[in-house]
Design a protein around this motif. Structure first.
Motif, PDB file in Angstrom:
ATOM      1  N   MET B   1     -23.071 -34.282  18.167  1.00 28.85           N
ATOM      2  CA  MET B   1     -22.221 -32.948  18.257  1.00 28.85           C
ATOM      3  C   MET B   1     -22.757 -31.828  19.174  1.00 28.85           C
ATOM      4  SD  MET B   1     -21.811 -32.005  14.389  1.00 28.85           S
ATOM      5  CE  MET B   1     -23.712 -32.456  14.105  1.00 28.85           C
ATOM      6  N   TYR B   6     -16.451 -32.828  23.299  1.00 28.87           N
ATOM      7  CA  TYR B   6     -16.489 -32.896  21.316  1.00 28.87           C
ATOM      8  C   TYR B   6     -15.066 -33.483  20.425  1.00 28.87           C
ATOM      9  CZ  TYR B   6     -17.823 -32.062  16.079  1.00 28.87           C
ATOM     10  OH  TYR B   6     -17.418 -32.697  15.258  1.00 28.87           O
ATOM     11  N   VAL B   7     -15.297 -33.552  20.025  1.00 24.33           N
ATOM     12  CA  VAL B   7     -13.995 -33.819  19.246  1.00 24.33           C
ATOM     13  C   VAL B   7     -14.005 -34.145  17.391  1.00 24.33           C
ATOM     14  CG1 VAL B   7     -11.616 -34.688  18.029  1.00 24.33           C
ATOM     15  CG2 VAL B   7     -12.007 -34.707  20.429  1.00 24.33           C
ATOM     16  N   ARG B   8     -13.746 -33.633  16.209  1.00 24.26           N
ATOM     17  CA  ARG B   8     -14.493 -33.616  15.099  1.00 24.26           C
ATOM     18  C   ARG B   8     -13.822 -35.115  14.421  1.00 24.26           C
ATOM     19  NH1 ARG B   8     -16.675 -31.591  11.044  1.00 24.26           N
ATOM     20  NH2 ARG B   8     -17.303 -29.756  12.853  1.00 24.26           N
ATOM     21  N   PRO B  11     -13.673 -34.429   8.047  1.00 21.24           N
ATOM     22  CA  PRO B  11     -13.673 -32.261   7.967  1.00 21.24           C
ATOM     23  C   PRO B  11     -15.476 -32.282   7.132  1.00 21.24           C
ATOM     24  CG  PRO B  11     -12.429 -33.453   6.687  1.00 21.24           C
ATOM     25  CD  PRO B  11     -12.415 -34.192   7.511  1.00 21.24           C
ATOM     26  N   GLU B  12     -16.123 -31.464   7.381  1.00 21.96           N
ATOM     27  CA  GLU B  12     -17.606 -31.038   6.649  1.00 21.96           C
ATOM     28  C   GLU B  12     -17.741 -30.181   5.645  1.00 21.96           C
ATOM     29  OE1 GLU B  12     -19.810 -30.543   9.461  1.00 21.96           O
ATOM     30  OE2 GLU B  12     -21.036 -30.785   7.553  1.00 21.96           O
ATOM     31  N   GLU B  14     -17.281 -29.058   1.972  1.00 23.02           N
ATOM     32  CA  GLU B  14     -17.714 -27.466   1.576  1.00 23.02           C
ATOM     33  C   GLU B  14     -19.200 -27.440   0.238  1.00 23.02           C
ATOM     34  OE1 GLU B  14     -14.720 -25.311  -0.249  1.00 23.02           O
ATOM     35  OE2 GLU B  14     -16.444 -23.581  -1.262  1.00 23.02           O
ATOM     36  N   ASP B  15     -19.704 -26.956   0.573  1.00 25.62           N
ATOM     37  CA  ASP B  15     -21.143 -27.158   0.494  1.00 25.62           C
ATOM     38  C   ASP B  15     -21.224 -25.268  -0.147  1.00 25.62           C
ATOM     39  OD1 ASP B  15     -24.229 -28.202   1.816  1.00 25.62           O
ATOM     40  OD2 ASP B  15     -23.380 -27.923  -0.496  1.00 25.62           O
ATOM     41  N   ALA B  16     -22.245 -25.646  -1.678  1.00 29.49           N
ATOM     42  CA  ALA B  16     -22.875 -24.611  -2.922  1.00 29.49           C
ATOM     43  C   ALA B  16     -23.625 -23.924  -1.744  1.00 29.49           C
ATOM     44  CB  ALA B  16     -23.388 -25.470  -3.398  1.00 29.49           C
ATOM     45  N   ALA B  17     -22.836 -22.246  -2.343  1.00 28.39           N
ATOM     46  CA  ALA B  17     -23.992 -21.238  -1.341  1.00 28.39           C
ATOM     47  C   ALA B  17     -25.526 -21.404  -1.828  1.00 28.39           C
ATOM     48  CB  ALA B  17     -23.600 -20.432  -1.699  1.00 28.39           C
ATOM     49  N   PRO B  18     -26.505 -21.379  -1.258  1.00 30.35           N
ATOM     50  CA  PRO B  18     -27.231 -21.076  -1.723  1.00 30.35           C
ATOM     51  C   PRO B  18     -28.184 -20.182  -2.723  1.00 30.35           C
ATOM     52  CG  PRO B  18     -27.904 -20.710   0.141  1.00 30.35           C
ATOM     53  CD  PRO B  18     -26.667 -21.507   0.375  1.00 30.35           C
ATOM     54  N   SER B  21     -27.965 -16.500  -1.934  1.00 34.75           N
ATOM     55  CA  SER B  21     -26.961 -15.621  -0.924  1.00 34.75           C
ATOM     56  C   SER B  21     -25.604 -15.705  -2.445  1.00 34.75           C
ATOM     57  CB  SER B  21     -26.488 -16.076  -0.244  1.00 34.75           C
ATOM     58  OG  SER B  21     -25.290 -17.320  -0.678  1.00 34.75           O
ATOM     59  N   SER B  22     -25.840 -15.624  -3.851  1.00 38.12           N
ATOM     60  CA  SER B  22     -25.139 -15.048  -4.335  1.00 38.12           C
ATOM     61  C   SER B  22     -25.363 -15.386  -5.864  1.00 38.12           C
ATOM     62  CB  SER B  22     -23.500 -16.458  -4.597  1.00 38.12           C
ATOM     63  OG  SER B  22     -24.437 -17.539  -4.665  1.00 38.12           O
TER      64      SER B  22
END
Lengths: 255, 374, 391
Positions: B1, B6-8, B11-12, B14-18, B21-22
């Motif tokens: 990468m 570069y071409v995606r 899709p990435e 979505e992850d839960a925030a650590p 951080s919330s």
């Protein structure tokens, strides 16, 4: 295509390296798995729709924003909560903002000499000499003793560029530098940035000015919804975009 | 990468925030314990709250005396508030010495007033112009007749000497605002007039009134009015301080309105003039409606300040709410060490609720106006 | 109207003519009202035997004042009573303004603190104090707190030197001894040296770029030099501690409860408003300013000192001076707690005794107007010099 690209490709002398960088605002995932290397002397243009995270990306380079996962290494120094490292990085990275952020209570000259005197601990005379040199380079030396409120938008942005350059940074960040300007003043600022690029400054520019990107950039990065979607040299990027979303974006802005 | 082009591909996700951080822990870390100094401050504050808050709550609730007919119980239990005193004195605090049989008149005036004010202040109300007309012209006459009495209508006359308590505080504040608003508009327009005499007169009036303490205006109205008016006109003892209040409030109101007039910008004036409107028409139809709407938050703030300033009328012998409380405290039946504190705390709560409520309303209106004016 | 008469009256439509007519009318009305008022006043004052001149100024006052900064007794004149009142007003204002500013800045900065609890405490303070009438605060402090303190014989004592009772607060009164002038000289010298050091450090920074810790050195000088002098030459002050003798205290510095209540009330009330002004001023500086300062490499302390605070102070100063004026005007509430200020003495007692209402009110208002005007002029001069320059 030039030597700097080959350098970046080889990974040597990387000015900035993003590795697996994620950032959340509360529970909103604003940067997703950013991996990007910027070589020394390379010119990167970052574009994308609003809300794509491109401003957040470059503000992570001088720790105006904090990333929560992954690593950001600037000029060999990794950015953490360590204040000393942050100050070290900020000395070597200059930033130009969309609304200039000149200090209204100081003259243009004083704006430029403030950081060299108080951070690099330069004697006043040397700082003023340096400031004058850079102000004449951006062609507003005659405004040196005026206050920011007395200058036009284009003049203010050029003053802001000179102020950042007075710290002799190795890297310059531009966050939508022409978006607040009247159309007839955009050119003077872009010309200044082009000259800077031709002198070999490492630059990351967030902008919508695609003409500038085509002319000056080594690589164009397209971001959408927090992730890097496509990266390429300007010609292939604009003429033969490969990803669906890139094609959509380009069709919307190049009409 | 990490290469040149570069071409995606995918899709990435979505992850839960650590965790840090919330959520509550993150919030606590950032806001309460972000540094050593901050942590010490947090601990200190918590210690203070833990010590004082239970005492305060107990004083006001569990240890307080809620019902009694005289001060004996309160003298026995001096570690709690004597709310029984406030409850017993409530009618006096509301009406002063107004005759009990006629108190329905005061209630009626207050109810009508609340209705009209509510109508005026509700931002989406229909036909607010009618409301303004009723409030500024019809209501004062109605209130005067009802409160004072009139032999024509078979309402017994009640001398202003007997008026007192909350209704007097409200009366003075509302009368102050009702009459000082038109006067303030005139002064504001006068101050911006191109005619030098008019401008000078307005400036002199405004700066004079704003430069002296409110008490001196009250003294001036109280002591000088009988001298400067012919003997036959001897103004009523309530009317004199009311006049002083109107004068005082008008000067501050004028400055608020002037701010609104200035922020309108030349464009509105020029648009109206270009249409052929003359000065009175332009002012009445275009300028004032906009300027007044702009300064509603400022006017409400003035009202809050005025309501607090009405406490000063006791210096010229008018029994407002605070003075009524002072009188009530002196009642020997209720004498005791906790009475004074209870009385003042209650008065404080009353004023706080009223003023804070109005301040919230003012902020609400400001938000609505800001949205419309983007 | 036919052509000829229409032309004759057409000058009435001239804007300037109309303007002139309106002004003449206004002047006429004001003059008529003034004449009518003055005529009535003269008639009424004659009828009631009220003096019309300023002769009362030199009459004997015949009443006592329990706080006077200049010589005064009940044999002094009304004129002297006036000056006592003016000085008392200035005294309470001079004490309250710095204290209120200090407290206000502390609370305002607390409001801005990233510590949530501290910021909420400050919010509770400002919310309550800004929505409570000042008179209620004064009455609370005076009646509920100070008047219910024990009598002199059961005073609350702090360290055996400070006494609190229902007659007032008794502080030790400093009495100068021989080394006092040396001490004063040391303080003056320390301050001068601190300024001199700062100037020298500035010049050196301009020349070579190296910085010096001016704040630390200044503190060391101002604390250290007088301390050295005290150690060498002996204590510059002894303190006259108040002593209970009979039913009362003698000696020491007595602060009457009226003054204490007025100062407490004014300080706590005004501080809430000053806190909001400070908070609004700092918040009004755009966040981009501190970001730009940070981006240039300035750490937080320098960014505050060089960029944020200079801009915030320009925004804070006008409303702050307005609050200072409010303190002076609000000190007139002294009449409710019996503190002998200008209004209480002059517009109260003197007016009642002489009945010379017009003269007394005119003089009283003139004093306050003079104070307001001078402050307004000073503020204008300040704004002219320091306002941010635009196009």
């Amino acid at each position: 295509m030039s030597a700097s690209l080959a350098r970046a490709d080889a990974g040597g002398g990387a000015a900035i390296r993003f590795a697996g960088v994620h950032k959340w605002y509360g529970s909103f995932h604003v940067l997703r798995n950013i991996n990007l290397t910027v070589g020394a002397g390379e010119r990167i243009v970052v574009c994308g729709p609003s809300g794509s995270g491109k401003s957040t990306l470059i503000r992570c380079v001088n720790r105006l924003e904090k990333h929560q996962r992954g690593s950001v290494v600037v000029d060999g120094v990794e950015l953490t909560d360590d204040i000393k490292r942050i100050d070290e990085v900020r000395r070597e990275v200059g930033m130009v903002f969309q609304n200039f952020n000149l200090f209204p209570h100081l003259t243009i000259l004083e704006n430029c000499t403030l950081a060299p005197i108080w951070v690099r601990k330069m004697p006043r005379r040397d700082a003023e000499e340096l400031a004058r040199k850079l102000l004449s380079r951006v062609r507003i030396l005659d405004q040196a003793h005026k206050y920011p409120g007395q200058l036009s938008g284009g003049q203010q942005q050029r003053a802001a560029i000179a102020r950042a350059l007075c710290m002799s940074p190795k890297i310059m960040l531009f966050d939508e530098p022409t978006s607040s300007l009247d159309p007839e003043m955009v050119k003077e600022v872009l010309d200044t940035m082009t000259e800077l690029a031709q002198e070999g400054m490492t630059m990351i520019v967030v902008t919508h000015e695609m003409g500038f990107a085509r002319q000056v950039a080594d690589r164009v990065v397209f971001m959408d919804m927090g992730e890097i979607v496509e990266v390429n040299a300007p010609s292939p990027f604009f003429d033969h975009p490969r990803h669906e979303r890139t094609k959509l974006f380009l069709s919307q802005i190049l009409h | 990468m990490d290469s040149l082009a570069y071409v995606r591909e995918a899709p990435e996700a979505e992850d839960a925030a650590p965790m840090l951080s919330s959520g509550v822990l993150a919030w606590a870390r950032a806001n309460l314990f972000s540094s050593i100094g901050s942590s010490l401050v947090t601990i200190g504050c918590i210690a203070l709250i833990a010590y004082w808050l239970p005492q305060l709550v107990a004083w006001a609730t569990t240890r307080a005396i809620w019902s009694a007919t005289n001060g004996a119980l309160c003298r026995q239990h001096q570690d709690g508030a004597c709310w029984a005193f406030v409850i017993a004195k409530w009618d006096y605090l509301r009406f002063g010495s107004y005759p009990v049989a006629e108190r329905w008149r005061v209630d009626l005036v207050e109810a009508v007033g609340a209705l009209l004010i509510g109508w005026l202040l509700w931002t989406n109300a229909p036909r607010r112009a009618w409301g303004a007309l009723l409030f500024f012209i019809a209501y004062p006459i109605l209130a005067l007749v009802l409160l004072r009495g009139s032999s024509l209508l078979g309402l017994p006359i009640v001398d202003t000497l007997l008026w007192g308590g909350i209704f007097v505080s409200l009366l003075t504040a509302v009368v102050g605002i009702v009459f000082s608003l038109p006067l303030g508009v005139l002064l504001a327009l006068g101050r911006r007039s191109p005619l030098p005499v008019v401008r000078m007169a307005s400036v002199l009036f405004i700066e004079f009134v704003r430069g002296v303490p409110f008490i001196t205006i009250l003294f001036m109205a109280n002591n000088l009015a009988p001298l400067f008016l012919p003997e036959a006109w001897a103004p009523d003892r309530l009317l004199r301080p009311l006049a002083g209040i109107v004068i005082f409030s008008a000067a501050y109101m004028a400055e608020e309105i002037r701010g609104g007039l200035q922020s309108l910008g030349k464009g509105q004036y020029e648009g109206a003039l270009a249409l052929g409107l003359n000065y009175p028409l332009m002012t009445a139809l275009v300028i004032l409606p906009q300027a007044l709407t702009l300064v509603i938050p400022g006017i409400v703030n003035n009202f809050i300040g005025l309501f607090m300033d009405t406490t000063l009328v006791s210096v010229v012998g008018i029994t407002d709410f605070l003075q009524a409380m002072n009188n009530a405290i002196k009642d020997p039946i209720w004498a005791g060490p906790t009475i004074m504190v209870t009385g003042y705390v209650f008065a404080g709560i009353f004023y706080f609720c009223f003023c804070f409520g109005m301040a919230r309303y003012s902020a609400h209106v400001e938000r609505i106006l800001a949205k419309g004016r983007k | 109207m036919d052509r000829a008469s229409a032309k004759r009256w057409s000058w009435l439509n001239d804007e300037r003519a109309r303007g002139l007519i309106y002004q003449i009318l206004l002047l006429g009305c004001v003059a008529a009202l003034a004449c009518g008022a003055i005529y009535n006043a003269v008639v009424n004052m004659r009828a009631r035997g009220i003096p019309m001149g300023f002769g009362f100024w030199n009459d004997v006052a015949g009443f006592d004042i329990n706080l006077h900064l200049i010589q005064y007794s009940n044999l002094s004149t009304y004129g002297r009573a006036f000056w006592v009142g003016v000085l008392n007003t200035l005294l309470v204002s001079a004490i309250s303004i710095p204290l209120a500013t200090l407290l206000g800045f502390v609370i305002g900065v607390s409001r801005l603190s990233p510590n949530w609890l501290l910021s909420r405490f400050a919010l509770v303070y400002t919310s309550i104090l800004r929505n409570t009438p000042l008179l209620l605060l004064l009455l609370f402090w005076y009646n509920a707190v100070l008047k219910s303190l024990p009598g002199p014989r059961q005073s609350i004592s702090i360290g055996g030197a400070v006494f609190l009772n229902d007659r007032g607060l008794y502080l030790p009164m400093p009495i100068a001894r021989a080394p006092a002038s040396l001490f004063a000289g040391a303080v003056v010298a320390a301050v001068a040296l601190a300024f001199g050091f700062r100037a020298w450090a500035r010049r050196r920074q301009d020349r070579t770029g190296t910085q010096a810790p001016t704040a630390v050195v200044a503190a060391a000088l101002i604390l250290g030099l007088p301390a050295l002098v005290t150690a060498a030459a002996g204590a510059p002050f002894t303190f006259d501690v108040a002593r209970l003798s009979g039913f009362n205290f003698k000696g020491g510095l007595q602060i009457i409860p009226e003054m204490a209540a007025l100062v407490f009330g004014l300080v706590t009330f005004t501080a809430a408003f000053i806190a909001e002004i400070v908070r609004a001023g700092v918040l009004a500086v755009p966040v981009g300013q501190s970001e730009a300062a940070g981006a240039l490499g300035l750490h937080r302390g320098l960014a505050m000192k060089l960029v944020v605070i200079p801009q915030a102070m320009r925004l804070i100063t006008p409303p702050l001076t307005s609050q200072f004026l409010n303190v002076v005007k609000n000190s007139s509430l002294a009449v409710f707690v019996g503190y002998p200020d200008l209004v209480q003495i002059f517009a109260g007692t003197v007016l009642n005794q002489t009945q010379a209402a017009v003269q007394v009110m005119a003089i009283t208002m003139a004093v306050y107007l003079a104070i307001s005007l001078s402050v307004a002029l000073a503020l204008n001069a300040f704004n002219a010099r320091y306002a941010l320059k635009g196009r």
